[in-house]
Each structure stands twice: as C-alpha cells, then as structure tokens.
Design a protein around this motif. Structure first.
Motif, PDB file in Angstrom:
ATOM      1  N   TYR A 211      46.485 -21.780 109.572  1.00  0.00           N
ATOM      2  CA  TYR A 211      46.534 -22.161 108.169  1.00  0.00           C
ATOM      3  C   TYR A 211      46.361 -20.931 107.284  1.00  0.00           C
ATOM      4  O   TYR A 211      45.564 -20.044 107.583  1.00  0.00           O
ATOM      5  CB  TYR A 211      45.448 -23.185 107.850  1.00  0.00           C
ATOM      6  CG  TYR A 211      45.663 -24.528 108.512  1.00  0.00           C
ATOM      7  CD1 TYR A 211      46.708 -25.365 108.118  1.00  0.00           C
ATOM      8  CD2 TYR A 211      44.824 -24.964 109.533  1.00  0.00           C
ATOM      9  CE1 TYR A 211      46.912 -26.594 108.724  1.00  0.00           C
ATOM     10  CE2 TYR A 211      45.021 -26.194 110.150  1.00  0.00           C
ATOM     11  CZ  TYR A 211      46.071 -27.000 109.744  1.00  0.00           C
ATOM     12  OH  TYR A 211      46.260 -28.209 110.355  1.00  0.00           O
ATOM     13  N   ALA A 212      47.110 -20.901 106.179  1.00  0.00           N
ATOM     14  CA  ALA A 212      47.081 -19.734 105.296  1.00  0.00           C
ATOM     15  C   ALA A 212      45.680 -19.469 104.759  1.00  0.00           C
ATOM     16  O   ALA A 212      45.314 -18.316 104.507  1.00  0.00           O
ATOM     17  CB  ALA A 212      48.074 -19.914 104.153  1.00  0.00           C
ATOM     18  N   GLU A 213      44.897 -20.527 104.572  1.00  0.00           N
ATOM     19  CA  GLU A 213      43.557 -20.345 104.008  1.00  0.00           C
ATOM     20  C   GLU A 213      42.521 -19.926 105.050  1.00  0.00           C
ATOM     21  O   GLU A 213      41.379 -19.587 104.699  1.00  0.00           O
ATOM     22  CB  GLU A 213      43.089 -21.627 103.309  1.00  0.00           C
ATOM     23  CG  GLU A 213      42.981 -22.843 104.209  1.00  0.00           C
ATOM     24  CD  GLU A 213      44.263 -23.660 104.277  1.00  0.00           C
ATOM     25  OE1 GLU A 213      44.193 -24.837 104.659  1.00  0.00           O
ATOM     26  OE2 GLU A 213      45.337 -23.107 103.955  1.00  0.00           O
ATOM     27  N   ASP A 214      42.874 -19.955 106.335  1.00  0.00           N
ATOM     28  CA  ASP A 214      41.939 -19.535 107.375  1.00  0.00           C
ATOM     29  C   ASP A 214      41.638 -18.044 107.240  1.00  0.00           C
ATOM     30  O   ASP A 214      42.552 -17.236 107.076  1.00  0.00           O
ATOM     31  CB  ASP A 214      42.514 -19.817 108.759  1.00  0.00           C
ATOM     32  CG  ASP A 214      42.522 -21.301 109.094  1.00  0.00           C
ATOM     33  OD1 ASP A 214      41.841 -22.061 108.384  1.00  0.00           O
ATOM     34  OD2 ASP A 214      43.218 -21.694 110.051  1.00  0.00           O
ATOM     35  N   GLU A 215      40.379 -17.682 107.321  1.00  0.00           N
ATOM     36  CA  GLU A 215      39.963 -16.301 107.106  1.00  0.00           C
ATOM     37  C   GLU A 215      39.763 -15.590 108.446  1.00  0.00           C
ATOM     38  O   GLU A 215      38.707 -15.691 109.070  1.00  0.00           O
ATOM     39  CB  GLU A 215      38.683 -16.261 106.273  1.00  0.00           C
ATOM     40  CG  GLU A 215      38.872 -16.811 104.857  1.00  0.00           C
ATOM     41  CD  GLU A 215      37.621 -16.686 104.016  1.00  0.00           C
ATOM     42  OE1 GLU A 215      36.619 -16.176 104.546  1.00  0.00           O
ATOM     43  OE2 GLU A 215      37.657 -17.094 102.845  1.00  0.00           O
ATOM     44  N   PHE A 216      40.804 -14.905 108.872  1.00  0.00           N
ATOM     45  CA  PHE A 216      40.729 -14.074 110.065  1.00  0.00           C
ATOM     46  C   PHE A 216      40.838 -12.616 109.649  1.00  0.00           C
ATOM     47  O   PHE A 216      41.416 -12.290 108.620  1.00  0.00           O
ATOM     48  CB  PHE A 216      41.865 -14.410 111.033  1.00  0.00           C
ATOM     49  CG  PHE A 216      41.726 -15.751 111.700  1.00  0.00           C
ATOM     50  CD1 PHE A 216      41.024 -15.881 112.887  1.00  0.00           C
ATOM     51  CD2 PHE A 216      42.289 -16.882 111.131  1.00  0.00           C
ATOM     52  CE1 PHE A 216      40.886 -17.114 113.502  1.00  0.00           C
ATOM     53  CE2 PHE A 216      42.167 -18.117 111.743  1.00  0.00           C
ATOM     54  CZ  PHE A 216      41.461 -18.244 112.924  1.00  0.00           C
ATOM     55  N   ASP A 217      40.292 -11.735 110.486  1.00  0.00           N
ATOM     56  CA  ASP A 217      40.405 -10.316 110.217  1.00  0.00           C
ATOM     57  C   ASP A 217      40.536  -9.573 111.538  1.00  0.00           C
ATOM     58  O   ASP A 217      40.298 -10.138 112.622  1.00  0.00           O
ATOM     59  CB  ASP A 217      39.189  -9.815 109.434  1.00  0.00           C
ATOM     60  CG  ASP A 217      39.515  -8.600 108.582  1.00  0.00           C
ATOM     61  OD1 ASP A 217      40.587  -7.988 108.800  1.00  0.00           O
ATOM     62  OD2 ASP A 217      38.713  -8.259 107.700  1.00  0.00           O
ATOM     63  N   ASP A 218      40.915  -8.294 111.442  1.00  0.00           N
ATOM     64  CA  ASP A 218      41.047  -7.472 112.640  1.00  0.00           C
ATOM     65  C   ASP A 218      39.736  -7.466 113.424  1.00  0.00           C
ATOM     66  O   ASP A 218      38.656  -7.342 112.861  1.00  0.00           O
ATOM     67  CB  ASP A 218      41.396  -6.028 112.264  1.00  0.00           C
ATOM     68  CG  ASP A 218      42.670  -5.941 111.443  1.00  0.00           C
ATOM     69  OD1 ASP A 218      43.491  -6.852 111.556  1.00  0.00           O
ATOM     70  OD2 ASP A 218      42.821  -4.969 110.688  1.00  0.00           O
ATOM     71  N   GLY A 219      39.845  -7.592 114.753  1.00  0.00           N
ATOM     72  CA  GLY A 219      38.670  -7.550 115.605  1.00  0.00           C
ATOM     73  C   GLY A 219      38.055  -8.901 115.888  1.00  0.00           C
ATOM     74  O   GLY A 219      37.173  -9.009 116.748  1.00  0.00           O
ATOM     75  N   HIS A 220      38.481  -9.945 115.175  1.00  0.00           N
ATOM     76  CA  HIS A 220      38.003 -11.288 115.501  1.00  0.00           C
ATOM     77  C   HIS A 220      38.612 -11.741 116.828  1.00  0.00           C
ATOM     78  O   HIS A 220      39.686 -11.276 117.220  1.00  0.00           O
ATOM     79  CB  HIS A 220      38.373 -12.273 114.396  1.00  0.00           C
ATOM     80  CG  HIS A 220      37.603 -12.063 113.134  1.00  0.00           C
ATOM     81  ND1 HIS A 220      37.923 -12.682 111.946  1.00  0.00           N
ATOM     82  CD2 HIS A 220      36.517 -11.293 112.862  1.00  0.00           C
ATOM     83  CE1 HIS A 220      37.074 -12.314 111.006  1.00  0.00           C
ATOM     84  NE2 HIS A 220      36.212 -11.469 111.536  1.00  0.00           N
TER      85      HIS A 220
END
Length: 294
Positions: A211-220
């Motif tokens: 989902y576009a609103e999901d907050e993922f970042d590098d290293g997760h």
C-alpha cells in the motif's frame, strides 16, 4: 556593475534579480529545489535529466514536469555541468546547483554582472547547449518520476553478501501479494535496480507491491506469508519505487532459503505471528533470523 557573491546563502541574494526579471535563460546541471528558480512562461532551462542523474537524486523530474506544464522549455544535456543564468538585465555564473544543499549547507560562489557583452556571450553559450540537447516533453518527464524514487541513490553495482542489515531496525510479516500489471516506467526502474544487485553472491532482487501509505525504508526486513506455502525467509528492503499512488519494494532475497510452515515458526518463536505489525525488538528479530540460520 559586477559583484562576486559567496557563502551558503547565495540563492537568497540572487533571488531578487531572478524574481524581477521578465525572462530567464538558464543552464544548471542539477535541480531539486523548487524555491530556488522562479521559472514560468517563456523561460528556458538546460539541465542534466539523464537517467543516471535522475536515479542518483541529482535532478528531480517532478520539478521539471511542473515547469513544462507551466510553459517553461526544458532541455536535457547529459554532459552538462555548468551553472549559468541570464536574465534581461543580468548574468550570473557560479558553482551552485539549484539544490537544497546549495541553499542551506554548501559554500558556493557566483559572479553577478550587468555587463551586456557577458550577458550576450553567456546567452550564446546556453543556445549552443540547448541546440545540442533533447527537449523534454511532459510525458517524458513523468516517465522519469519513478526512477527518481529509487533508493539507495547510487546505481553502481553493490556487492551484498547477506540479506541481514546491521544494525537491525524492524521487521514485518506481510501477505505475499498477487502480481498486478506494472507500468512501463516502473518496469524500467526495476530493471535498472536489478542491475545493481548483479554483483552479489547468490542474492537476487524480488519485487513486492504494498500500500502506498505503508511506511517502509531501506534496511527494513519483510517476511512474506504465502497461502498454502508458508512463511518465506526474511528479505531486506533495498529499493523503493513509487508511481501514481502505488509503491513497490525491492527486496534483497536469498533464493536458496525455503519457506516453512507458519505453525512451525510460531512454535519456534513462542509468540503469535501477526501480519502488518512492526517488530522492533532486536531479540525477537534475531530469533526469526535464527530460524533460517541467518
């Protein structure tokens, strides 16, 4: 009049000349800050909008698209490194890109002059760069937007030796998504990203739409739960691509690690496996990694 301006605030000192001008002809290699250049109407700018510059985060295609839609003529020269502005009254030649770093952090310098000969020769130089460049259309700029969203910003081959980031940040169990149609511009960005993983031993890059609103970042870390199959081994987020309200994660994956039944993993952990909830405890994440001997 001739003035040499230096420091970390040269754009704020040049802005009055830019705002009051009737026309602006510009050649600046890299542009990412919308507030630096007040372009409109018949203004013209030559930039480096090559895929390398876009993927590296040096030039923002969304900003170029905004200018094009307002009538500004935007040209792309992949070898441009100049920083030059010509208005109807002044010429400005210096070191600063139109970037956030140049407005807030870097020590830059620019020569500001109203000498007509310097203005004329500078304008001739911009004319030559524009004639040797490709003029960007709105559609081309829009197609470049997902490439700008690739992270990390370097597109040079990277040798990853493990899917486990250090330090551990957080992990989430997610449902394995059904693959839907991918826009051509996103597919091109994915191919460019996959080339950066080609130097890694065994590891490959897989894509997961979230989902576009999901907050993922590098290293997760992500563990996919696939119905009828089980839980797949952790994968590390190393790329994120966004396009028109959709988001894809580029997941660093060891294809030799098999899935395991969800019930077996739950017994190993001694806790329920909850989808779509972040796990922050390093010990808990470590226990999940240990199940696959990571």
């Amino acid at each position: 009049m001739q003035e040499l301006i230096g420091g970390s605030d040269i754009w704020s000192r040049l802005r009055p000349y830019l705002v009051s001008a009737q026309r602006r002809d510009i050649a600046i290699a890299y542009v990412t800050s919308a507030g630096v250049l007040p372009l409109q109407g018949e203004d013209r700018i030559v930039v480096d909008a090559s895929e390398e510059a876009i993927a590296g985060g040096a030039t923002d295609p969304a900003l170029l698209l905004r200018w094009i839609r307002s009538g500004v003529k935007v040209w792309s020269h992949p070898d441009l490194h100049a920083k030059m502005i010509v208005t109807d009254s002044h010429a400005m030649i210096g070191s600063a890109n139109a970037s956030i770093n140049s407005t807030n952090h870097l020590q830059e310098a620019a020569l500001l002059t109203d000498d007509s000969a310097v203005r004329r020769s500078s304008l001739d130089m911009i004319d030559r760069w524009a004639s040797a460049s490709a003029r960007l259309t709105a559609g081309e700029a829009e197609d470049l937007i997902p490439l700008f969203r690739i992270r990390p910003r370097s597109t040079r081959p990277t040798r990853w030796t493990t899917i486990v980031p250090r330090p551990l940040h957080r992990l989430m169990f997610v449902d394995s998504a059904v693959t839907h149609s991918v826009p051509k511009s996103v597919a091109r960005s994915q191919q460019a990203a996959e080339q950066t993983v080609s130097a890694s031993d065994r590891l490959v890059l897989e894509w997961l739409e979230v989902y576009a609103e999901d907050e993922f970042d590098d290293g997760h870390l992500v563990c996919q739960i696939e119905a009828g199959v089980g839980v797949w081994a952790p994968q590390q987020v190393v790329y994120i691509i966004e396009n028109r309200g959709r988001k894809w994660l580029g997941l660093l994956t060891d294809p030799d690690l098999p899935p395991h039944p969800r019930a077996d993993l739950r017994r190993h952990l001694g806790t329920p496996i909850n989808r779509d909830k972040w796990i922050h405890d390093p010990a808990h994440i470590g226990a999940i990694l240990a199940y696959w001997n990571l």
